[in-house]
Design a protein around this motif. Structure first.
Motif, mmCIF file in Angstrom:
data_model
loop_
_atom_site.group_PDB
_atom_site.id
_atom_site.type_symbol
_atom_site.label_atom_id
_atom_site.label_comp_id
_atom_site.label_asym_id
_atom_site.label_seq_id
_atom_site.Cartn_x
_atom_site.Cartn_y
_atom_site.Cartn_z
ATOM 1 N N THR A 51 0.820 -1.214 0.000
ATOM 2 C CA THR A 51 0.000 0.000 0.000
ATOM 3 C C THR A 51 0.852 1.262 0.000
ATOM 4 O O THR A 51 1.900 1.326 0.660
ATOM 5 C CB THR A 51 -0.939 0.013 1.221
ATOM 6 N N ILE A 52 0.375 2.243 -0.735
ATOM 7 C CA ILE A 52 1.113 3.499 -0.893
ATOM 8 C C ILE A 52 0.235 4.657 -0.456
ATOM 9 O O ILE A 52 -0.905 4.803 -0.912
ATOM 10 C CB ILE A 52 1.511 3.699 -2.378
ATOM 11 N N LYS A 53 0.774 5.465 0.419
ATOM 12 C CA LYS A 53 0.070 6.681 0.829
ATOM 13 C C LYS A 53 0.630 7.841 0.008
ATOM 14 O O LYS A 53 1.840 8.079 -0.008
ATOM 15 C CB LYS A 53 0.302 6.911 2.338
ATOM 16 N N ILE A 54 -0.254 8.552 -0.678
ATOM 17 C CA ILE A 54 0.191 9.696 -1.469
ATOM 18 C C ILE A 54 -0.060 10.978 -0.686
ATOM 19 O O ILE A 54 -1.181 11.246 -0.250
ATOM 20 C CB ILE A 54 -0.518 9.746 -2.836
ATOM 21 N N ILE A 55 1.014 11.740 -0.486
ATOM 22 C CA ILE A 55 0.884 13.059 0.134
ATOM 23 C C ILE A 55 1.159 14.047 -1.010
ATOM 24 O O ILE A 55 1.982 13.763 -1.856
ATOM 25 C CB ILE A 55 1.957 13.249 1.243
ATOM 26 N N ASP A 56 0.520 15.165 -1.040
ATOM 27 C CA ASP A 56 0.717 16.162 -2.096
ATOM 28 C C ASP A 56 0.011 15.742 -3.389
ATOM 29 O O ASP A 56 -0.477 14.625 -3.517
ATOM 30 C CB ASP A 56 2.204 16.421 -2.411
ATOM 31 N N ASP A 57 0.090 16.658 -4.334
ATOM 32 C CA ASP A 57 -0.607 16.468 -5.596
ATOM 33 C C ASP A 57 0.321 15.759 -6.584
ATOM 34 O O ASP A 57 1.229 16.374 -7.141
ATOM 35 C CB ASP A 57 -1.003 17.866 -6.113
ATOM 36 N N ILE A 58 0.094 14.485 -6.787
ATOM 37 C CA ILE A 58 0.909 13.730 -7.748
ATOM 38 C C ILE A 58 0.051 13.502 -8.988
ATOM 39 O O ILE A 58 -1.054 12.947 -8.896
ATOM 40 C CB ILE A 58 1.356 12.368 -7.164
ATOM 41 N N VAL A 59 0.575 13.924 -10.158
ATOM 42 C CA VAL A 59 -0.267 13.829 -11.369
ATOM 43 C C VAL A 59 -0.570 12.381 -11.736
ATOM 44 O O VAL A 59 0.291 11.509 -11.603
ATOM 45 C CB VAL A 59 0.377 14.525 -12.597
ATOM 46 N N LYS A 60 -1.794 12.165 -12.216
ATOM 47 C CA LYS A 60 -2.249 10.817 -12.589
ATOM 48 C C LYS A 60 -1.302 10.167 -13.592
ATOM 49 O O LYS A 60 -0.948 9.007 -13.479
ATOM 50 C CB LYS A 60 -3.646 10.911 -13.209
ATOM 51 N N ASP A 61 -0.881 10.972 -14.570
ATOM 52 C CA ASP A 61 0.044 10.501 -15.612
ATOM 53 C C ASP A 61 1.258 9.819 -15.022
ATOM 54 O O ASP A 61 1.792 8.872 -15.588
ATOM 55 C CB ASP A 61 0.607 11.724 -16.356
ATOM 56 N N GLY A 62 1.704 10.377 -13.898
ATOM 57 C CA GLY A 62 2.930 9.873 -13.278
ATOM 58 C C GLY A 62 2.735 8.571 -12.536
ATOM 59 O O GLY A 62 3.704 7.913 -12.175
ATOM 60 N N SER A 80 -5.649 5.681 1.861
ATOM 61 C CA SER A 80 -5.848 7.043 2.361
ATOM 62 C C SER A 80 -5.231 7.177 3.753
ATOM 63 O O SER A 80 -5.126 8.272 4.287
ATOM 64 C CB SER A 80 -7.342 7.363 2.417
ATOM 65 N N ASP A 81 -4.803 6.056 4.319
ATOM 66 C CA ASP A 81 -4.303 6.061 5.687
ATOM 67 C C ASP A 81 -2.805 5.765 5.706
ATOM 68 O O ASP A 81 -2.373 4.715 5.214
ATOM 69 C CB ASP A 81 -5.066 4.991 6.478
ATOM 70 N N VAL A 82 -2.048 6.652 6.294
ATOM 71 C CA VAL A 82 -0.594 6.416 6.346
ATOM 72 C C VAL A 82 -0.270 5.278 7.317
ATOM 73 O O VAL A 82 0.708 4.548 7.137
ATOM 74 C CB VAL A 82 0.158 7.735 6.707
ATOM 75 N N GLU A 83 -1.123 5.106 8.315
ATOM 76 C CA GLU A 83 -0.934 4.024 9.291
ATOM 77 C C GLU A 83 -1.063 2.693 8.558
ATOM 78 O O GLU A 83 -2.057 2.434 7.889
ATOM 79 C CB GLU A 83 -2.024 4.160 10.376
ATOM 80 N N GLY A 84 -0.038 1.869 8.628
ATOM 81 C CA GLY A 84 -0.092 0.563 7.977
ATOM 82 C C GLY A 84 0.392 0.587 6.526
ATOM 83 O O GLY A 84 0.533 -0.470 5.907
ATOM 84 N N ALA A 85 0.650 1.783 5.972
ATOM 85 C CA ALA A 85 1.117 1.863 4.576
ATOM 86 C C ALA A 85 2.569 1.381 4.479
ATOM 87 O O ALA A 85 3.328 1.453 5.438
ATOM 88 C CB ALA A 85 1.010 3.293 4.069
ATOM 89 N N ASP A 86 2.934 0.880 3.292
ATOM 90 C CA ASP A 86 4.317 0.430 3.080
ATOM 91 C C ASP A 86 5.217 1.568 2.622
ATOM 92 O O ASP A 86 6.424 1.542 2.851
ATOM 93 C CB ASP A 86 4.344 -0.659 1.990
ATOM 94 N N ALA A 87 4.618 2.527 1.921
ATOM 95 C CA ALA A 87 5.456 3.576 1.327
ATOM 96 C C ALA A 87 4.691 4.889 1.248
ATOM 97 O O ALA A 87 3.455 4.897 1.250
ATOM 98 C CB ALA A 87 5.893 3.147 -0.070
ATOM 99 N N ILE A 88 5.452 5.962 1.172
ATOM 100 C CA ILE A 88 4.856 7.292 0.982
ATOM 101 C C ILE A 88 5.405 7.869 -0.318
ATOM 102 O O ILE A 88 6.609 7.819 -0.567
ATOM 103 C CB ILE A 88 5.218 8.231 2.168
#
Ligand SMILES: NC(=O)c1ccc[n+]([C@@H]2O[C@H](COP(=O)([O-])OP(=O)(O)OC[C@H]3O[C@@H](n4cnc5c(N)ncnc54)[C@H](O)[C@@H]3O)[C@@H](O)[C@H]2O)c1
Ligand SMILES: O=C(O)[C@H](O)COP(=O)(O)O
Length: 387
Positions: A3-14, A26-34
């Protein structure tokens, strides 16, 4: 599923290179990566589940990467992925600083209802006469991905280009045009410059590196650009230099309370990397680095761990050890493996700065108690069973 938590606006294309086996949470708790950009995460309560943080961009001053290394969290960035975007904006602003483009445009707009505007513009255009950059001297501080491109573009414009970078990498040195003159002393670089532009990371030795002394050495009426970080140029010194006329114009990408109120200062909203191309290429690079690390343990473009590549696992199991760069770590790891009669197919060890990384593939899966013994080695920061 990772699982990946996305912080900030990362474009869909990317995000297109995120393959199967990953999901956005949506939860950073338990996520593998940010996956993130510029949000300042100093002081963030980092869950133990996080294995890596991928910064889609160059600057990592918003991430406590040295501290995170000791928690076994690998921090990546995306070197060069947005450098062309910054270069293009800086060159555009360099032109704006040489001709009063904005003043001229504002004058025209102010006369939009004037039926004689056309004739009056002819009479007034002298007020907006500028100068050409060709033949002028520019100092470029930091000759990395952005600085080297800016320096080369300035050569193409016919400028006399001087560069200062005591830590210049071989790769960037190869990319620099021969017409860029290297200067080993910052004050010497600033002396009699008509333009100065900074492209260094924010760190202890770069904060405030351009102060009153350096600004005083520029040619009177110089133009200064800061598309690096807000405090590389001392703001009080800049305010004074603008007030005295020593600096004619200041362009900055950082809307600080002070810069917004300084005279003859044009502020952009941290948009140096703001192109669809740069945003997509930063995100793609960050995603690739993150996925290769989560899936295979390979490390590319980390700012707190060494490069390490072993392709995909060929044995039954792959183990990655993140530890301090101190003597006898490999000795202790291999002693435990020997004790367990584990057959190592492949092994690699790399180090950089305070951190080191040891990764190996074994013919059989190791018993949980062997993994625990590896974890209990002093200075071992994290042991990952990747496969
Ligand atoms: N405004 C933006 O949107 C934007 C976009 C990209 C990068 N940046 C900023 O610009 C910085 C540079 O980006 P980059 O992609 O060129 O990074 P880079 O790592 O490729 O280049 C940085 C260069 O600075 C040099 N350097 C380090 N310390 C120095 C010192 N004390 N004096 C002189 N040179 C020094 C390094 O040797 C390196 O060559 C980033 O760290 C980031 O803070 C801003
Ligand atoms: O360091 C960088 O790459 C730039 O400052 C861009 O930051 P951003 O990803 O927040 O636009």
């Amino acid at each position: 599923m990772r699982t990946i938590k996305i912080i900030d606006d990362i474009v869909k294309d990317g995000l297109t290179t995120i393959g199967e086996g990953y999901e956005i949470t949506s939860d950073v708790e338990g996520a593998d990566a940010i996956l993130m950009r510029s949000t300042d995460i100093h002081g963030m309560d980092m869950p133990a589940s996080i294995r890596c943080i991928a910064r889609a961009g160059a600057g990592v001053n918003n991430i406590p990467h040295a501290e995170l290394a000791e928690r076994g969290i690998v921090v990546f960035n995306t070197p060069g992925a947005n450098s062309n975007a910054v270069k293009e904006l800086v060159i555009g602003l360099l032109m704006m600083g040489s001709r009063d483009v904005l003043g001229g445009m504002q004058w025209c707009r102010a006369h939009e209802d004037d039926p004689n505007a056309y004739a009056e513009a002819e009479a007034h255009k002298k007020a907006f006469v500028g100068r050409e950059v060709k033949g002028r001297k520019i100092g470029v501080v930091g000759l990395g991905a952005v600085g080297s491109k800016v320096a080369n573009a300035c050569v193409d414009l016919g400028m006399k280009v001087y560069g200062y970078d005591p830590y210049l990498s071989v790769d960037h040195a190869w990319q620099l045009y021969r017409d860029v003159t290297p200067i080993n002393d910052l004050d010497e670089l600033c002396r009699e410059c008509d333009y100065l532009t900074v492209h260094v990371p924010r760190k202890e030795d770069t904060v405030g590196m351009i102060g009153a002394e350096q600004l005083a050495l520029l040619n009177p009426g110089a133009v200064v650009l800061n598309y690096a970080r807000e405090d590389i140029i001392d703001e009080d010194a800049m305010e004074a230099a603008l007030a005295s006329g020593q600096v004619k114009q200041f362009f900055t990408d950082f809307a600080t309370p002070k810069s917004l109120h300084m005279p003859r200062t044009l502020v952009t909203p941290h948009s140096g990397a703001g192109t669809v191309e740069a945003e997509a290429s930063c995100a793609r690079m960050a995603v690739d680095e993150m996925c290769d690390y989560l899936a295979n343990g390979n490390i590319t473009n980390s700012v707190n761990f060494p490069e390490c590549h072993m392709g995909t696992c060929r044995g039954a199991s792959r183990i990655a050890c993140l530890h301090a760069n101190v003597p006898n770590m490999i000795g202790q790891i291999t002693a435990i493996l020997a004790d367990a009669s584990a057959n190592v197919q492949r092994m690699t060890n790399e180090n950089s700065g305070r951190a080191a990384y040891t990764m190996f593939d074994t013919d059989e899966h190791l018993e949980p108690q062997i993994i625990e013994r590896l974890r209990s080695i002093p200075n071992m920061w994290r042991v990952r069973v990747i496969q």
